[in-house]
Design a protein around this motif. Structure first.
Motif, mmCIF file in Angstrom:
data_model
loop_
_atom_site.group_PDB
_atom_site.id
_atom_site.type_symbol
_atom_site.label_atom_id
_atom_site.label_comp_id
_atom_site.label_asym_id
_atom_site.label_seq_id
_atom_site.Cartn_x
_atom_site.Cartn_y
_atom_site.Cartn_z
ATOM 1 N N ASP A 1 0.922 -1.351 -0.073
ATOM 2 C CA ASP A 1 -0.025 0.022 0.050
ATOM 3 C C ASP A 1 0.749 1.204 -0.022
ATOM 4 O O ASP A 1 0.399 2.392 -0.922
ATOM 5 C CB ASP A 1 -0.767 -0.203 1.067
ATOM 6 C CG ASP A 1 -1.949 -1.086 1.186
ATOM 7 O OD1 ASP A 1 -2.366 -1.155 -0.104
ATOM 8 O OD2 ASP A 1 -2.400 -1.705 2.289
ATOM 9 N N ASN A 2 2.011 1.053 0.801
ATOM 10 C CA ASN A 2 2.908 2.341 0.918
ATOM 11 C C ASN A 2 3.627 2.727 -0.397
ATOM 12 O O ASN A 2 3.602 3.883 -0.868
ATOM 13 C CB ASN A 2 3.823 2.202 1.910
ATOM 14 C CG ASN A 2 3.214 2.242 3.298
ATOM 15 O OD1 ASN A 2 2.151 2.669 3.244
ATOM 16 N ND2 ASN A 2 4.216 1.578 4.192
ATOM 17 N N VAL A 3 4.055 1.930 -1.085
ATOM 18 C CA VAL A 3 4.607 1.929 -2.205
ATOM 19 C C VAL A 3 3.518 2.441 -3.484
ATOM 20 O O VAL A 3 4.102 3.020 -4.396
ATOM 21 C CB VAL A 3 5.420 0.677 -2.811
ATOM 22 C CG1 VAL A 3 4.562 -0.275 -3.369
ATOM 23 C CG2 VAL A 3 6.425 0.988 -3.658
ATOM 24 N N MET A 4 2.345 1.797 -3.285
ATOM 25 C CA MET A 4 1.299 2.323 -4.562
ATOM 26 C C MET A 4 1.268 3.839 -4.045
ATOM 27 O O MET A 4 0.894 4.624 -5.275
ATOM 28 C CB MET A 4 0.088 1.519 -4.032
ATOM 29 C CG MET A 4 0.429 0.096 -4.772
ATOM 30 S SD MET A 4 -1.166 -0.732 -4.499
ATOM 31 C CE MET A 4 -2.373 -0.051 -5.427
ATOM 32 N N ARG A 5 1.105 4.348 -3.036
ATOM 33 C CA ARG A 5 0.951 5.829 -2.557
ATOM 34 C C ARG A 5 2.148 6.439 -3.272
ATOM 35 O O ARG A 5 2.037 7.742 -3.701
ATOM 36 C CB ARG A 5 0.843 6.153 -1.021
ATOM 37 C CG ARG A 5 -0.587 5.812 -0.674
ATOM 38 C CD ARG A 5 -0.855 6.155 0.859
ATOM 39 N NE ARG A 5 0.172 5.493 1.748
ATOM 40 C CZ ARG A 5 -0.574 4.478 2.533
ATOM 41 N NH1 ARG A 5 -1.958 3.987 2.142
ATOM 42 N NH2 ARG A 5 0.097 3.601 3.309
ATOM 43 N N GLU A 6 3.443 5.858 -2.982
ATOM 44 C CA GLU A 6 4.637 6.592 -3.732
ATOM 45 C C GLU A 6 4.418 6.588 -5.069
ATOM 46 O O GLU A 6 5.066 7.775 -5.673
ATOM 47 C CB GLU A 6 5.804 5.980 -2.989
ATOM 48 C CG GLU A 6 6.059 6.146 -1.628
ATOM 49 C CD GLU A 6 7.115 4.995 -1.161
ATOM 50 O OE1 GLU A 6 7.940 5.397 -0.125
ATOM 51 O OE2 GLU A 6 7.869 4.180 -2.057
ATOM 52 N N LEU A 7 3.909 5.605 -5.598
ATOM 53 C CA LEU A 7 3.915 5.587 -7.262
ATOM 54 C C LEU A 7 3.077 6.842 -7.605
ATOM 55 O O LEU A 7 3.336 7.390 -8.676
ATOM 56 C CB LEU A 7 3.708 4.239 -7.667
ATOM 57 C CG LEU A 7 4.683 3.225 -7.716
ATOM 58 C CD1 LEU A 7 4.169 1.979 -7.830
ATOM 59 C CD2 LEU A 7 5.726 3.584 -8.756
ATOM 60 N N SER A 8 1.825 6.856 -6.808
ATOM 61 C CA SER A 8 0.769 7.841 -7.315
ATOM 62 C C SER A 8 1.236 9.299 -7.191
ATOM 63 O O SER A 8 0.898 10.161 -7.819
ATOM 64 C CB SER A 8 -0.459 7.605 -6.430
ATOM 65 O OG SER A 8 -1.333 8.483 -6.576
ATOM 66 N N ALA A 9 2.329 9.483 -6.059
ATOM 67 C CA ALA A 9 2.689 10.858 -5.850
ATOM 68 C C ALA A 9 3.661 11.130 -7.169
ATOM 69 O O ALA A 9 4.051 12.515 -7.400
ATOM 70 C CB ALA A 9 3.586 10.789 -4.641
ATOM 71 N N GLN A 10 4.279 10.138 -7.667
ATOM 72 C CA GLN A 10 4.907 10.430 -8.878
ATOM 73 C C GLN A 10 4.101 10.459 -10.496
ATOM 74 O O GLN A 10 4.723 10.483 -11.259
ATOM 75 C CB GLN A 10 5.889 9.317 -9.202
ATOM 76 C CG GLN A 10 6.953 9.078 -7.927
ATOM 77 C CD GLN A 10 8.159 10.150 -8.083
ATOM 78 O OE1 GLN A 10 8.265 11.105 -9.263
ATOM 79 N NE2 GLN A 10 8.845 10.554 -7.147
ATOM 80 N N GLY A 11 2.927 10.195 -10.164
ATOM 81 C CA GLY A 11 1.712 10.573 -11.158
ATOM 82 C C GLY A 11 1.590 9.090 -12.001
ATOM 83 O O GLY A 11 1.131 8.947 -13.220
ATOM 84 N N VAL A 12 2.130 7.792 -11.250
ATOM 85 C CA VAL A 12 1.742 6.666 -11.710
ATOM 86 C C VAL A 12 0.712 6.046 -11.000
ATOM 87 O O VAL A 12 1.001 5.387 -9.791
ATOM 88 C CB VAL A 12 3.019 5.683 -11.862
ATOM 89 C CG1 VAL A 12 2.713 4.355 -12.135
ATOM 90 C CG2 VAL A 12 4.208 6.500 -12.336
ATOM 91 N N GLY A 13 -0.658 5.959 -11.385
ATOM 92 C CA GLY A 13 -1.445 5.373 -10.640
ATOM 93 C C GLY A 13 -2.198 4.145 -11.388
ATOM 94 O O GLY A 13 -2.030 3.688 -12.427
ATOM 95 N N GLU A 14 -3.384 3.531 -10.666
ATOM 96 C CA GLU A 14 -4.226 2.542 -11.317
ATOM 97 C C GLU A 14 -4.678 2.761 -12.653
ATOM 98 O O GLU A 14 -4.934 1.908 -13.684
ATOM 99 C CB GLU A 14 -5.233 1.943 -10.288
ATOM 100 C CG GLU A 14 -4.326 1.133 -8.980
ATOM 101 C CD GLU A 14 -5.263 0.519 -8.094
ATOM 102 O OE1 GLU A 14 -6.439 -0.210 -8.893
ATOM 103 O OE2 GLU A 14 -5.455 0.941 -7.109
ATOM 104 N N ASP A 15 -4.922 4.164 -12.849
ATOM 105 C CA ASP A 15 -5.773 4.466 -14.136
ATOM 106 C C ASP A 15 -4.404 4.497 -15.162
ATOM 107 O O ASP A 15 -5.038 4.765 -16.365
ATOM 108 C CB ASP A 15 -6.178 6.126 -13.791
ATOM 109 C CG ASP A 15 -5.378 6.816 -13.294
ATOM 110 O OD1 ASP A 15 -4.133 6.584 -12.889
ATOM 111 O OD2 ASP A 15 -5.374 8.095 -13.754
ATOM 112 N N ASN A 16 -3.560 4.039 -14.899
ATOM 113 C CA ASN A 16 -2.358 4.207 -16.019
ATOM 114 C C ASN A 16 -2.314 2.671 -16.557
ATOM 115 O O ASN A 16 -1.439 2.246 -17.395
ATOM 116 C CB ASN A 16 -0.953 4.643 -15.208
ATOM 117 C CG ASN A 16 -1.007 6.163 -14.983
ATOM 118 O OD1 ASN A 16 -0.903 6.429 -13.940
ATOM 119 N ND2 ASN A 16 -1.327 6.992 -16.262
#
Length: 635
Positions: free
Chosen positions: A617-632
């Motif tokens: 969960d933490n690394v998914m939040r870090e990826l989201s902060a870089q603009g990489v989310g599940e919508d990608n």
């Protein structure tokens, strides 16, 4: 011309490296501890600067950037004996070490090896002393394996060869400023970190060691006195010492003290030696057999740690790799951080053992287990593709700028014009929004006037349009914008990751906390290279330490989702960047880019392993902060 004589095996105790801290003249070398537990020397210029500050104020602070611009972020707190990096908060122990004036630091001789960037790195001072000693004795080569390094130094070819990989590097010997020479006894304030005068004991690592040393000595003396008063054998007091430390017993059968009067045993950095029944433990090699130490009635066991912080460079207790024999019924007490820069000092662990033994409690101090970084050996047939992912390898894509997208076009694409600007600050130039931008006169764009204000579409934060253009020009210029206030990303953010490759596959082993499933292994490999215009120092070489780097994910639904997101981040060049390492302080090197990875396979001793129920969960939040989310993710 070939050098006469035969080669030699390096020795810790030879070469005139270590020097008694009680001698009248000695060379001072200040050193800091790196992440591998090795003491790295400061340059002679820096050591002179530290000594000058120390003379004026033993509790003072040393600003290293005053004499070496490359050390501008670093200061040394002489009170706690730590180096502090101001921009990252990293703290490392430092020590004040002593060497013979005739050794290499006393002569200003520095031995260095050529690193991957083509620059020169000095050897540890202990190695430098040993290399110079062999060089002066005309040996053609020097084997460093006895010092823990699988290298062979060839003086004829001035090269260093790795015995395992057979890789050869150039070495060189150069003259530099001699390290500072001091004479006389060491003031007490310089032997240990000094606390404040408030009466509150200092809790730093060195002071804790001092207090524990004194407490251990007092406890053993009190125990001896009680035994004499209450009828214990009037001729002797027996202390059972069954400690093993780093795989080696601190006492051997040869340490039994002969019966007599006024025999002193010194443990640590005490000076002097020789007769009178006095035995020192500051340079010998001890066997791995627990023993009984018999103490006569009038014997005083003193544990003198006064100069342990200033211990000679090559006079260390030699330990073997074999495990000590632990008697039945003796509990093993694991002590962590015995090798790293953590809060528990090895000697403090030893003092703990002495205290427990003094109380009549047998104890065996054991080194904490080492981290398990890699799985067991694998065959090629064991490695399988990750389910749901077609490829097994990705290569870094070069940055492609969209044609026709000027800075003005990018800014206008993500903003809306504000007709009436509010009376508040623009957080980029810090001028009021209802006045002209602070970049007026600095940037000149005909289509964007300095007083124009825009509002970002998703978050609604407002800035001068000219300020947004300036911010874009100072970034990666990849067609994306990131709000400086809330970090919302507009467009597709890309990074400055240098070229390399990423591989991923499933291996038939389980991670701790995921015993019922297999493991996804990711292998990153980035070679050293030359920085380009998007990097901090274009045209300069950058290093790539520790590659290939292996990382691990559980092979379940969420683990595969994280892998897919990491692949997107890799394609956008967001996993790594070029900067300064927070662990080694090395600049112009490949470093992680704020997306944490698990690099420890079988344990979690470093915090980079499993079990960690919140990691995915933490690394998914870090990826989201870089603009990489599940919508990608593509279906």
């Amino acid at each position: 011309m070939a050098r006469p004589g035969s080669g030699v095996l390096a020795s810790m105790g030879g070469g005139g490296g270590g020097y008694s801290s009680q001698s009248m003249a000695r060379v001072v070398v200040w050193e800091w501890m790196n992440e591998h537990g090795r003491w790295r020397p400061y340059s002679a210029t820096v050591c002179h600067h530290i000594e000058n500050v120390l003379k004026g104020d033993a509790r003072g602070t040393v600003i290293l950037g005053q004499v070496d611009p490359q050390l501008a972020p670093y200061v040394i707190d002489l009170q706690s004996m730590h180096q502090f990096r101001q921009d990252t908060g990293t703290m490392r122990p430092v020590q004040r070490n002593f060497y013979d004036p005739s050794s290499s630091p006393g002569k200003g001789i520095v031995w260095e090896w050529e690193n991957d960037c083509g620059s020169w790195t000095p050897y540890d001072m202990e190695l430098c002393v040993s290399i110079q000693n062999a060089y002066e004795k005309q040996h053609p080569w020097l084997d460093l394996s006895s010092l823990g390094f699988c290298y062979l130094v060839d003086f004829d070819g001035m090269s260093q060869t790795n015995r395992q990989s057979q890789r050869k590097r150039r070495i060189r010997r150069r003259m530099d400023l001699a390290y500072p020479l001091i004479a006389g006894s060491i003031p007490k304030s310089q032997s240990w970190p000094v606390g404040t005068n408030s009466g509150t004991p200092c809790t730093c690592q060195q002071c804790m060691l001092v207090h524990s040393t004194r407490a251990a000595s007092n406890a053993i003396l009190a125990l001896q006195q009680r035994r004499r008063l209450y009828g214990t054998d009037p001729t002797s007091a027996v202390v059972r010492q069954s400690n093993t430390f780093a795989g080696s017993s601190l006492w051997s059968p040869t340490t039994a003290v002969a019966r007599g009067h006024h025999n002193n045993i010194k443990v640590g950095g005490g000076g002097g030696g020789g007769g009178g029944g006095k035995m020192e433990m500051n340079g010998g090699s001890f066997s791995c057999v627990p023993s009984l130490v018999t103490l006569p009635t009038n014997h005083t066991l003193t544990i003198n740690g006064q100069n342990n912080l200033n211990r000679p460079g090559t006079q260390r207790i030699t330990v073997t790799t074999s495990r000590g024999s632990i008697p039945p019924g003796v509990p093993a007490l694991p002590v962590k951080n015995l090798t790293g820069p953590g809060p528990v000092h090895p000697a403090l662990a030893g003092m703990t053992g002495i205290l427990l033994c003094a109380a009549g409690l047998p104890v065996c101090l054991t080194r904490a287990p080492k981290p398990v970084l890699h799985p067991p050996a694998l065959n090629k047939s064991d490695i399988k593709p990750v389910p749901g992912i077609n490829s097994i390898r990705r290569k870094t894509k070069k940055k492609h700028l969209r044609k026709g997208k000027s800075p003005e076009d990018v800014v206008r694409r993500y903003t809306e014009k504000v007709r009436t600007a509010p009376d508040e600050d623009c957080t980029i130039c810090m001028e009021r929004l209802n006045t002209a931008s602070g970049y007026e006169g600095v940037l000149n764009y005909k289509a964007i006037k300095p007083e124009l204000v825009g509002k970002l579409g998703k978050c609604g934060h407002m800035y001068h349009l000219l300020c947004l253009v300036a911010m874009y020009n100072n970034g990666n210029k990849d067609g994306s914008l990131q709000c400086p206030t809330c970090k919302a990303i507009y467009g597709e953010k890309t990074g400055t990751q240098p070229p390399g490759k990423m591989e991923y596959h499933v291996i038939p082993h389980s991670l701790p906390g995921h015993s019922d499933i297999k493991t996804i292994r990711i292998v990153y490999d980035i070679p050293a290279g030359i920085q380009t215009t998007e990097h901090p120092n274009p045209g300069k070489k950058y290093s790539a330490r520790g590659f290939p780097r292996h990382c691990y994910l559980p092979d379940n639904e969420k683990g595969r989702k994280v892998l897919k997101l990491l692949i997107v981040a890799w394609d956008r060049r967001l996993i790594f960047t070029i900067g300064t390492s927070s662990t080694t302080g090395e600049s112009d090197t490949v470093v992680w880019n704020e997306i944490h990875h698990k690099t420890e396979f079988g344990t979690n001793l470093t915090g980079h392993g499993y079990p960690d129920p919140n990691y995915l969960d933490n690394v998914m939040r870090e990826l989201s902060a870089q603009g990489v989310g599940e919508d990608n993710l593509k279906d």
